[in-house]
Design a protein around this motif. Sequence first.
Motif, PDB file in Angstrom:
ATOM      1  N   LEU A  78       0.825  -1.203   0.000  1.00 29.41           N
ATOM      2  CA  LEU A  78       0.000   0.000   0.000  1.00 29.41           C
ATOM      3  C   LEU A  78       0.864   1.259   0.000  1.00 29.41           C
ATOM      4  O   LEU A  78       0.598   2.213  -0.732  1.00 29.41           O
ATOM      5  N   GLN A  79       1.903   1.260   0.826  1.00 27.90           N
ATOM      6  CA  GLN A  79       2.776   2.427   0.867  1.00 27.90           C
ATOM      7  C   GLN A  79       3.576   2.551  -0.424  1.00 27.90           C
ATOM      8  O   GLN A  79       3.901   3.656  -0.854  1.00 27.90           O
ATOM      9  N   SER A  87       2.335  12.748   4.553  1.00 29.14           N
ATOM     10  CA  SER A  87       2.082  11.604   3.679  1.00 29.14           C
ATOM     11  C   SER A  87       3.282  10.666   3.644  1.00 29.14           C
ATOM     12  O   SER A  87       3.123   9.440   3.649  1.00 29.14           O
ATOM     13  N   LEU A  88       4.491  11.230   3.608  1.00 30.75           N
ATOM     14  CA  LEU A  88       5.679  10.386   3.635  1.00 30.75           C
ATOM     15  C   LEU A  88       5.826   9.686   4.977  1.00 30.75           C
ATOM     16  O   LEU A  88       6.105   8.485   5.044  1.00 30.75           O
ATOM     17  N   VAL A 107      13.965  10.049  -0.468  1.00 28.80           N
ATOM     18  CA  VAL A 107      12.653   9.560  -0.896  1.00 28.80           C
ATOM     19  C   VAL A 107      11.691  10.732  -1.074  1.00 28.80           C
ATOM     20  O   VAL A 107      10.904  10.780  -2.030  1.00 28.80           O
ATOM     21  N   TYR A 108      11.763  11.704  -0.175  1.00 32.18           N
ATOM     22  CA  TYR A 108      10.897  12.876  -0.249  1.00 32.18           C
ATOM     23  C   TYR A 108      11.119  13.642  -1.550  1.00 32.18           C
ATOM     24  O   TYR A 108      10.165  14.090  -2.196  1.00 32.18           O
ATOM     25  N   ILE A 126       7.589  14.708  12.762  1.00 29.55           N
ATOM     26  CA  ILE A 126       6.396  13.886  12.505  1.00 29.55           C
ATOM     27  C   ILE A 126       6.669  12.437  12.881  1.00 29.55           C
ATOM     28  O   ILE A 126       5.818  11.761  13.484  1.00 29.55           O
ATOM     29  N   ALA A 127       7.869  11.935  12.548  1.00 29.74           N
ATOM     30  CA  ALA A 127       8.220  10.549  12.887  1.00 29.74           C
ATOM     31  C   ALA A 127       8.265  10.352  14.394  1.00 29.74           C
ATOM     32  O   ALA A 127       7.841   9.304  14.913  1.00 29.74           O
ATOM     33  N   LEU A 128       8.789  11.334  15.136  1.00 29.22           N
ATOM     34  CA  LEU A 128       8.812  11.233  16.602  1.00 29.22           C
ATOM     35  C   LEU A 128       7.392  11.185  17.164  1.00 29.22           C
ATOM     36  O   LEU A 128       7.119  10.437  18.114  1.00 29.22           O
ATOM     37  N   ALA A 129       6.497  11.992  16.600  1.00 34.12           N
ATOM     38  CA  ALA A 129       5.102  11.953  17.050  1.00 34.12           C
ATOM     39  C   ALA A 129       4.516  10.563  16.853  1.00 34.12           C
ATOM     40  O   ALA A 129       3.854  10.012  17.748  1.00 34.12           O
TER      41      ALA A 129
END
Length: 466
Positions: free
Chosen positions: A25-26, A258-259, A315-316, A334-337
């Motif tokens: 999916l990703q 989204s990433l 990737v971004y 965002i990843a830490l969240a």
Amino acid sequence: MIRVFSKNKSISRVVILNVFGSFVLQGISLFTAPIFTRLLSPSDYGIVAVYTAWQGLFMLFIGLQTYGSIANARITYEKVIIDAYLSAIMTLGFLSFACILGGCVIWQGPLSSVFGIQRNLVILLPIHSFCVFVVNFYTTKWMQFKDVEKNAIFGVSIAIVSVCLSLVFIYFLPEAKYRGKIYGAAIPQILSACVFLVFLYKKGRCFYNKEYWRYCLKLTIPLIFHGAGGLILSQSDRIMLKKFVGEESVGIYSVGYSLALIISSIWGALNTSWVPFYYEYKKDSNRELILEKAGRYMTLFSVLTMGFLLLAPEVYKIMAPSAYWNGIRLIPLIALAYYFNFLYAFPANHEFFYQKTIYISLGTLVAAGINIGLNFLFIPVYGDIGAAVATVVAFVFLFLFHDVIARYVVRNLEYHFKFYLCGLVSVVCVAILYYFTLSFWYIRWAIAVCLGVFLLLRIIKQKALF
């Protein structure tokens, strides 16, 4: 009566299928992201993000979160009546949908102004939201009964159809491309929901049962408030960015999210695999097995999060054109969240097993209040960085709150997890390293390869993912 389900499907098999489905999916999402970010302007992307935020709000009340009771019902009711239970609680969801749809029809104009979307989308919102609820209901059923093959096949199929339809609609709606993206996502969900409803009621043949409704609502009414807090945590930053900064900032922020959804989706696949087995281990009072597999789970997700951070900038840049590249600096926050969300799930699953959902909703609402307050302080000054920092702080609180509740309020003698620190410190260090090595991709990628080799050898040695 207690229903004893077959345990013939190993946790590793369930996890592998779930994670494989999540990766596919990703992969679809990453492959198509460069297409959509080039077809849609940041402003169009922002409008889609705002629609999605309001859709999340609708989904709190449409359905009454009834699928949140399936995990507990699975270990409470006999197999011969579980289908009746599922069809009965679906009726609750349908009644809430009918009420909300009626309100949208009556107040279509005013709601269009409040939501900042076109009038026709105001009617689509409740219909789309209800159909997503039905799909989530059915896929939750599959996951709790370990029908992971069906879940993976369906998830991949609907993702491919959604992408294809979105591209077709964007082509035929050049003056309002954001509508093409929205319609492409909505139509497969609507058609799937219709099919699922037919199968659900045909098998369950129960529209109302007082006992089932009472059992369900006792668990799920607090989850509505939990969902409200979760929605604020995940979506209020975008709505407030639009107010204080503008739609373009929302679009860039949403691409960053989204990433990062890669790591969130992996966590979702791991957690839905973990919970059915965790409940069985808890029911059997198998303390050693819980600690062993939970420790492996912690290591697995921590390494995957670190690997994601190390590879994310390149990737971004593939995923989005240069107009969106300001979002690269948001990724570690965002990843830490999301990582703190992963940590919070350990005490939250413990609370949910003992049906103490009131604490789950309380913690999320307080965290949401913290997030809103910090957004008001940070966004006007720091923009999207301020929004990301506010989200991290809110999730840190959420984790700490539930850890205290699980240890000292809800059966504290049975909550044994003490392994958070090592994984957390490692992820934080890599998040800091991210900023210092943005221009040195070869350093980050070399470390990522080493982590991948370590994880692979560990899985081979223990012959299991968990």
